[in-house]
Design a protein around this motif. Structure first.
Motif, PDB file in Angstrom:
ATOM      1  N   CYS A   1     -78.346  -6.606  32.918  1.00 28.46           N
ATOM      2  CA  CYS A   1     -78.270  -7.841  33.518  1.00 28.46           C
ATOM      3  C   CYS A   1     -77.301  -8.619  33.463  1.00 28.46           C
ATOM      4  O   CYS A   1     -76.598  -9.376  34.330  1.00 28.46           O
ATOM      5  CB  CYS A   1     -79.618  -8.739  32.960  1.00 28.46           C
ATOM      6  SG  CYS A   1     -79.945  -9.947  33.782  1.00 28.46           S
ATOM      7  N   GLY A   2     -76.503  -8.546  32.126  1.00 34.57           N
ATOM      8  CA  GLY A   2     -75.446  -9.556  31.858  1.00 34.57           C
ATOM      9  C   GLY A   2     -75.783 -10.962  31.457  1.00 34.57           C
ATOM     10  O   GLY A   2     -76.970 -11.375  31.514  1.00 34.57           O
ATOM     11  N   GLY A   3     -74.929 -11.602  31.031  1.00 36.65           N
ATOM     12  CA  GLY A   3     -74.952 -13.155  30.676  1.00 36.65           C
ATOM     13  C   GLY A   3     -74.437 -13.608  29.282  1.00 36.65           C
ATOM     14  O   GLY A   3     -73.949 -14.612  28.979  1.00 36.65           O
ATOM     15  N   LEU A   4     -74.136 -12.401  28.592  1.00 33.84           N
ATOM     16  CA  LEU A   4     -73.377 -12.500  27.307  1.00 33.84           C
ATOM     17  C   LEU A   4     -72.011 -13.059  27.459  1.00 33.84           C
ATOM     18  O   LEU A   4     -71.359 -12.279  28.423  1.00 33.84           O
ATOM     19  CB  LEU A   4     -73.481 -11.425  26.422  1.00 33.84           C
ATOM     20  CG  LEU A   4     -72.701 -11.492  25.063  1.00 33.84           C
ATOM     21  CD1 LEU A   4     -73.306 -12.690  24.227  1.00 33.84           C
ATOM     22  CD2 LEU A   4     -72.786 -10.060  24.487  1.00 33.84           C
TER      23      LEU A   4
ATOM     24  N   LEU B   1     -72.739 -12.124  37.944  1.00 40.44           N
ATOM     25  CA  LEU B   1     -72.825 -11.628  39.425  1.00 40.44           C
ATOM     26  C   LEU B   1     -74.086 -11.963  40.244  1.00 40.44           C
ATOM     27  O   LEU B   1     -75.320 -12.423  39.754  1.00 40.44           O
ATOM     28  CB  LEU B   1     -73.129 -10.024  39.245  1.00 40.44           C
ATOM     29  CG  LEU B   1     -72.052  -9.119  38.599  1.00 40.44           C
ATOM     30  CD1 LEU B   1     -72.239  -7.759  38.391  1.00 40.44           C
ATOM     31  CD2 LEU B   1     -70.661  -9.702  39.246  1.00 40.44           C
ATOM     32  N   SER B   2     -73.871 -12.124  41.362  1.00 40.13           N
ATOM     33  CA  SER B   2     -75.040 -13.057  42.308  1.00 40.13           C
ATOM     34  C   SER B   2     -76.092 -12.092  42.538  1.00 40.13           C
ATOM     35  O   SER B   2     -77.261 -12.701  42.742  1.00 40.13           O
ATOM     36  CB  SER B   2     -74.295 -13.310  43.576  1.00 40.13           C
ATOM     37  OG  SER B   2     -73.938 -11.895  44.405  1.00 40.13           O
ATOM     38  N   ASP B   3     -75.865 -10.640  42.122  1.00 40.51           N
ATOM     39  CA  ASP B   3     -77.106  -9.896  42.565  1.00 40.51           C
ATOM     40  C   ASP B   3     -78.053 -10.006  41.091  1.00 40.51           C
ATOM     41  O   ASP B   3     -79.180  -9.520  41.219  1.00 40.51           O
ATOM     42  CB  ASP B   3     -76.978  -8.415  42.699  1.00 40.51           C
ATOM     43  CG  ASP B   3     -76.101  -7.861  41.606  1.00 40.51           C
ATOM     44  OD1 ASP B   3     -75.805  -8.381  40.631  1.00 40.51           O
ATOM     45  OD2 ASP B   3     -75.813  -6.301  41.766  1.00 40.51           O
ATOM     46  N   ARG B   4     -77.800 -10.807  40.348  1.00 39.84           N
ATOM     47  CA  ARG B   4     -78.620 -10.950  39.086  1.00 39.84           C
ATOM     48  C   ARG B   4     -79.346 -12.232  39.063  1.00 39.84           C
ATOM     49  O   ARG B   4     -80.056 -12.676  38.225  1.00 39.84           O
ATOM     50  CB  ARG B   4     -77.778 -11.156  37.728  1.00 39.84           C
ATOM     51  CG  ARG B   4     -76.833  -9.857  37.349  1.00 39.84           C
ATOM     52  CD  ARG B   4     -77.524  -8.637  37.492  1.00 39.84           C
ATOM     53  NE  ARG B   4     -76.738  -7.431  36.638  1.00 39.84           N
ATOM     54  CZ  ARG B   4     -76.218  -6.550  37.529  1.00 39.84           C
ATOM     55  NH1 ARG B   4     -76.309  -6.677  38.732  1.00 39.84           N
ATOM     56  NH2 ARG B   4     -75.530  -5.651  36.766  1.00 39.84           N
ATOM     57  N   ILE B   5     -79.189 -12.882  40.409  1.00 39.06           N
ATOM     58  CA  ILE B   5     -79.791 -14.306  40.652  1.00 39.06           C
ATOM     59  C   ILE B   5     -80.511 -13.926  42.110  1.00 39.06           C
ATOM     60  O   ILE B   5     -79.810 -13.700  43.083  1.00 39.06           O
ATOM     61  CB  ILE B   5     -78.995 -15.472  40.619  1.00 39.06           C
ATOM     62  CG1 ILE B   5     -78.111 -15.580  39.393  1.00 39.06           C
ATOM     63  CG2 ILE B   5     -79.728 -16.653  41.066  1.00 39.06           C
ATOM     64  CD1 ILE B   5     -77.309 -16.536  39.365  1.00 39.06           C
ATOM     65  N   GLU B   6     -81.854 -14.168  41.954  1.00 39.65           N
ATOM     66  CA  GLU B   6     -82.709 -13.643  43.143  1.00 39.65           C
ATOM     67  C   GLU B   6     -83.603 -14.857  43.719  1.00 39.65           C
ATOM     68  O   GLU B   6     -83.987 -15.700  43.073  1.00 39.65           O
ATOM     69  CB  GLU B   6     -83.810 -12.486  42.718  1.00 39.65           C
ATOM     70  CG  GLU B   6     -83.131 -11.367  41.980  1.00 39.65           C
ATOM     71  CD  GLU B   6     -84.016 -10.488  41.083  1.00 39.65           C
ATOM     72  OE1 GLU B   6     -85.064 -10.871  40.715  1.00 39.65           O
ATOM     73  OE2 GLU B   6     -83.655  -9.163  41.049  1.00 39.65           O
ATOM     74  N   GLY B   7     -83.780 -14.738  44.868  1.00 42.57           N
ATOM     75  CA  GLY B   7     -84.582 -15.567  45.881  1.00 42.57           C
ATOM     76  C   GLY B   7     -84.164 -16.933  46.247  1.00 42.57           C
ATOM     77  O   GLY B   7     -82.948 -17.427  45.800  1.00 42.57           O
ATOM     78  N   ALA B   8     -84.971 -17.760  46.828  1.00 43.13           N
ATOM     79  CA  ALA B   8     -84.613 -18.980  47.313  1.00 43.13           C
ATOM     80  C   ALA B   8     -84.509 -20.032  46.266  1.00 43.13           C
ATOM     81  O   ALA B   8     -83.903 -20.942  45.995  1.00 43.13           O
ATOM     82  CB  ALA B   8     -85.551 -19.585  48.523  1.00 43.13           C
ATOM     83  N   GLN B   9     -85.167 -19.467  45.037  1.00 44.12           N
ATOM     84  CA  GLN B   9     -85.392 -20.730  43.890  1.00 44.12           C
ATOM     85  C   GLN B   9     -84.134 -20.162  43.013  1.00 44.12           C
ATOM     86  O   GLN B   9     -84.040 -20.971  42.033  1.00 44.12           O
ATOM     87  CB  GLN B   9     -86.702 -20.364  43.309  1.00 44.12           C
ATOM     88  CG  GLN B   9     -87.900 -20.644  44.051  1.00 44.12           C
ATOM     89  CD  GLN B   9     -87.923 -22.331  44.460  1.00 44.12           C
ATOM     90  OE1 GLN B   9     -87.467 -23.201  43.537  1.00 44.12           O
ATOM     91  NE2 GLN B   9     -88.138 -22.526  45.552  1.00 44.12           N
ATOM     92  N   ARG B  10     -83.355 -19.171  43.402  1.00 47.38           N
ATOM     93  CA  ARG B  10     -82.105 -18.718  42.588  1.00 47.38           C
ATOM     94  C   ARG B  10     -82.546 -18.482  41.024  1.00 47.38           C
ATOM     95  O   ARG B  10     -82.134 -19.067  40.290  1.00 47.38           O
ATOM     96  CB  ARG B  10     -80.874 -19.875  42.704  1.00 47.38           C
ATOM     97  CG  ARG B  10     -80.378 -19.936  43.983  1.00 47.38           C
ATOM     98  CD  ARG B  10     -79.381 -21.029  43.936  1.00 47.38           C
ATOM     99  NE  ARG B  10     -78.327 -20.523  43.109  1.00 47.38           N
ATOM    100  CZ  ARG B  10     -77.770 -21.319  41.981  1.00 47.38           C
ATOM    101  NH1 ARG B  10     -78.185 -22.412  41.617  1.00 47.38           N
ATOM    102  NH2 ARG B  10     -76.720 -20.805  41.479  1.00 47.38           N
TER     103      ARG B  10
END
Length: 354
Positions: free
Chosen positions: A231-234, A283-292
């Motif tokens: 997922c990433g984030g570190l 990465l943007s593909d780790r954030i999903e949907g209209a609610q981000r």
């Protein structure tokens, strides 16, 4: 996933150390070369990726599968093994918002209350040695999660085998004559296995600092071994630019190893205990949907600590006329008490469902 660039450095400038020759070579020269590469990286950055570390991939896969089974339980089921009140014992289940990670060490409870106004959006379960009376384990009933105790105990001690190999390499790389020097202080009974889950959270809440995932902090112990999902984030503080953080991009199968505060003290600051945090994945593909919403993230850190009464004082190889001793001796137990003081409230607030 980040690719490895030239000279064994990822795009985030965190070095990659291939530990294969340490584990398999009978040549002392080859092992010393790996040891020096490892400690040189720890002097420059304080964080490294370790590949060919010795833990089988199927065991790591089972560990992440076990973590997901755990965190898929209901809140009521997980609370059958609640983290004890206060900061003294760090075992069992911590629901989102219970733990507050920070770099603050003065112990002022008013400051602690202010820090807790921004909750850490994560849940965790801590496991240790069954032979550590100062940190007794808190187990789920076997009927709630069959095999959990057996597997996490096995995984704990398998991680310790890798940890002791890394400590031997660090001892040689530092310049100690005895590769067992650090092992004498690290029986493995004071380590901590942590299963971590970061539930999905609105990116806007992280961006506005209404909530946090894991604020910037250093680790307290000797070394930390971290296994993370994709997922990433570190993020790790850039050693050349204080206050700037760079991503520790997930690398399949690799262990992210970092130096903790007490090994930095042992080494008279020659090894770096570097600030790090968990925030939005890059990465943007780790954030999903209209609610981000962020994707759920799972990670498994293994904190390697000296035994409680171990006296941490400057190693002879780390001081000379140009580098005087910087720290007074301190026991592991005393230092951890200072760092843990505000991490958990002394009286738990009313828990909310995860």
């Amino acid at each position: 996933m980040g690719s490895v660039g030239e000279a064994g450095v990822t795009p985030s400038a965190i070095p990659v150390i291939d530990f294969a020759k340490w584990n398999t070579s009978t040549s002392k020269a080859e092992q010393l070369a790996v040891a020096k590469e490892l400690t040189d990286a720890c002097r420059r950055v304080g964080f490294v990726y370790i590949v060919n570390h010795g833990l089988p991939q199927d065991l790591l896969d089972q560990a992440f599968y076990t973590a997901k089974r755990l965190f898929d339980l209901t809140h009521e089921q997980k609370m059958q093994a609640p983290h004890p009140d206060g900061p003294e014992v760090h075992r069992g289940y911590s629901y989102p918002g219970l733990e507050k990670v920070s770099q603050y060490m003065d112990g002022d409870e008013d400051v602690g209350k202010q820090l807790r106004q921004v909750g850490d959006c994560k849940e965790s379960y801590e496991v240790g040695s069954e032979e550590n009376p100062l940190q007794p384990n808190v187990w789920l009933p076997e009927s709630t999660l069959p095999g959990f105790k057996e597997f996490t105990t096995k995984f704990y001690w398998e991680c310790n085998k890798v940890a002791q190999s890394l400590l031997r390499a660090m001892a040689l790389g530092i310049g100690l004559d005895d590769p067992e020097y650090l092992i004498k202080y690290h029986t493995g009974h004071n380590n901590q296995l942590r299963l971590l889950h970061y539930p999905p959270v609105a990116a806007a809440d992280l961006e506005s600092k209404r909530v946090a995932r894991m604020p910037a902090h250093s680790d307290w112990g000797s070394i930390t071994m971290l296994f993370q999902d994709d997922c990433g984030g570190l993020e790790v503080e850039d050693p050349t630019t204080p206050g700037k953080f760079v991503p520790a991009t997930p690398m399949p199968g690799a262990c992210v190893m970092n130096v903790g505060d007490l090994l930095m003290r042992w080494s008279n600051d020659s090894l770096k205990s570097t600030l790090h945090r968990v925030t939005l994945p890059p990465l943007s593909d780790r954030i999903e949907g209209a609610q981000r919403m962020t994707r759920a993230r799972y990670s498994i850190p293994y904190f390697v600590s000296a035994d409680p009464e171990s006296l941490v004082e400057c190693l002879p190889a780390c001081t000379d006329a140009q580098n005087p001793v910087k720290y007074e001796p301190v026991t592991q137990r005393a230092y951890s008490k200072v760092r843990a003081k505000l991490q958990y409230p002394k009286s738990k607030p009313v828990s909310a469902a995860a």
